[in-house]
Design a protein around this motif. Structure first.
Motif, PDB file in Angstrom:
ATOM      1  N   ILE A 110       0.832  -1.199   0.000  1.00 40.19           N
ATOM      2  CA  ILE A 110       0.000   0.000   0.000  1.00 40.19           C
ATOM      3  C   ILE A 110       0.872   1.256   0.000  1.00 40.19           C
ATOM      4  O   ILE A 110       0.424   2.341  -0.352  1.00 40.19           O
TER       5      ILE A 110
ATOM      6  N   LYS B 280       3.365   1.638  -1.981  1.00 44.20           N
ATOM      7  CA  LYS B 280       3.762   1.879  -3.362  1.00 44.20           C
ATOM      8  C   LYS B 280       2.559   2.182  -4.239  1.00 44.20           C
ATOM      9  O   LYS B 280       2.707   2.725  -5.324  1.00 44.20           O
ATOM     10  N   CYS B 281       1.383   1.828  -3.762  1.00 43.81           N
ATOM     11  CA  CYS B 281       0.169   1.956  -4.579  1.00 43.81           C
ATOM     12  C   CYS B 281      -0.120   3.424  -4.867  1.00 43.81           C
ATOM     13  O   CYS B 281       0.065   4.290  -4.014  1.00 43.81           O
ATOM     14  N   ILE B 282      -0.563   3.707  -6.079  1.00 42.55           N
ATOM     15  CA  ILE B 282      -0.918   5.086  -6.421  1.00 42.55           C
ATOM     16  C   ILE B 282      -2.422   5.245  -6.578  1.00 42.55           C
ATOM     17  O   ILE B 282      -2.888   6.273  -7.042  1.00 42.55           O
ATOM     18  N   PHE B 283      -3.193   4.233  -6.217  1.00 48.09           N
ATOM     19  CA  PHE B 283      -4.653   4.309  -6.186  1.00 48.09           C
ATOM     20  C   PHE B 283      -5.230   4.767  -7.522  1.00 48.09           C
ATOM     21  O   PHE B 283      -6.062   5.649  -7.579  1.00 48.09           O
TER      22      PHE B 283
END
Lengths: 225, 184
Positions: A162, A164-167
């Motif tokens: 989460i 690294k996640c860019i949504f």
């Protein structure tokens, strides 16, 4: 003055104090004249002594302050009667830890969840479509063979980093079986990066990461298709 | 898609409690000084004072700065938490907010800025790039500013919502309240 502006038109790039080149037309200026650029003297007498306009600015500030103050007092009369939500507040501030903003987007992309089958197994078939579509490469899947031949595969591990996640929501767009969704939960802050890898069991809990009694979540439930 | 097996499986918790540090009395008891030393709640008072006067140094390098400005504006007022004033000198600030991508050329600058800050100091990484490098997995970007400086609170998101940033601020205040404060 205005004539000065018109005279210098077309020569704005010249530096102050520079000797002008050849005149553009007859009577534009005398050759060899020193250019002097200055703002036209356009301030009125009241502006030049500054004081009326200082007072006017203070008056505007006081007007806004008093208006907000009166609005707060009117709100207070509503609040003591238990009808605080009906009246207007004096400030636009959203008192965040105690309330969410009323126009918080119901389609805001936040924490991921994995949808479940009827027997609480993940609906994911470990096809790696989301992991392939992920621009940040933050989804890590290990596939295993499912005992049911109709399902074929299931994720043994399903980890989302989460941090690294860019949504972007590409994972839920790429998913062919609607197994991964993004909720509106935005409470993802943590002290350690090691804890910010969400594993399969945590993604299957569907619980918001930050629960307090006074929080009002407009959309914690998974989105209906 | 090659799955990296090195990813640790830890029981992921989105925001656990602050780390429990041993109290001063326990440390004194270890050394057998409990009959000579009297412990007070000075740490709690100093933590209470310090958590509500956070002077921040915004190390803003990228687009997360826009969201950071939105947090400072009147809808999500950081002044309510005592963290309103940005000091543009690291020597006057005690909260370094790393907002945005850190590239390798900026890394020594960030380290210098961190070294110039006076103790006590805390670091908040805002945004996916500052936390982990985000999707910039290339030769120019640092994979998270915790490769360079110690980070106290991580705020993920691209960019993080203002609520998430305020969450991080509250988490940092909780950490400051519960940590040791060395006076001398």
């Amino acid at each position: 003055m205005g004539t000065q502006r018109g005279k210098n038109k077309g020569f704005e790039n010249l530096v102050d104090g520079q000797v002008l080149p050849q005149p553009a037309y007859q009577g534009e200026f005398t050759e060899g004249e020193i250019v002097q650029y200055y703002n036209p003297e356009s301030m009125t007498w009241a502006e030049r002594i500054y004081l009326p306009y200082v007072l006017a600015g203070l008056g505007l500030t006081a007007k806004v302050f008093l208006r907000n103050m009166v609005t707060w007092f009117v709100w207070l009369t509503y609040w003591v009667r238990g009808k605080g939500a009906e009246a207007k507040r004096g400030a636009t501030t959203i008192y965040y830890p105690h309330e969410m903003r009323p126009d918080f987007s119901p389609v805001n992309r936040g924490k991921h969840i994995l949808t479940m089958r009827d027997n609480d197994d993940p609906q994911c078939v470990a096809c790696y479509m989301c992991a392939t579509a992920c621009p940040a490469f933050c989804i890590h899947i290990v596939a295993g063979e499912h005992p049911d031949p109709a399902i074929e595969k299931y994720p043994v591990r399903f980890d989302i980093e989460i941090d690294k996640c860019i949504f972007c929501g590409y994972c839920e767009e790429a998913c062919p079986v609607d197994a991964i969704r993004l909720t509106t939960d935005v409470h993802l802050v943590d002290y350690k990066r090691e804890r910010m890898v969400y594993d399969r069991e945590y993604l299957l809990t569907w619980k918001p990461t930050y629960v307090e009694e006074e929080h009002v979540y407009p959309g914690d439930r998974p989105r209906k298709s | 898609m090659v799955v990296d097996p090195v990813i640790p499986i830890g029981r992921a918790r989105g925001g656990g409690p602050a780390e429990e540090l041993p109290s001063g009395y326990e440390l004194i008891k270890e050394q057998g000084l409990e009959s000579q030393v009297y412990t007070t709640k000075l740490d709690a008072v100093l933590g209470w004072a310090r958590k509500f006067s956070l002077f921040q140094y915004p190390f803003v390098t990228a687009c997360c700065g826009m969201e950071f400005m939105a947090v400072s504006a009147n809808h999500y007022d950081t002044d309510r938490f005592g963290a309103a004033l940005p000091r543009f000198s690291p020597r006057q600030s005690d909260m370094l907010m790393v907002v945005g991508t850190i590239v390798h050329k900026q890394a020594p600058v960030l380290k210098t800025v961190y070294d110039q800050m006076c103790d006590p100091k805390w670091v908040v990484a805002v945004g996916a790039c500052a936390v982990s490098g985000g999707f910039y997995q290339n030769y120019t970007s640092v994979a998270g500013c915790d490769k360079i400086i110690p980070v106290d609170v991580y705020i993920p998101g691209c960019p993080p919502r203002p609520e998430t940033i305020l969450d991080g601020l509250l988490k940092l205040q909780e950490k400051i309240q519960h940590q040791r404060h060395h006076v001398v």
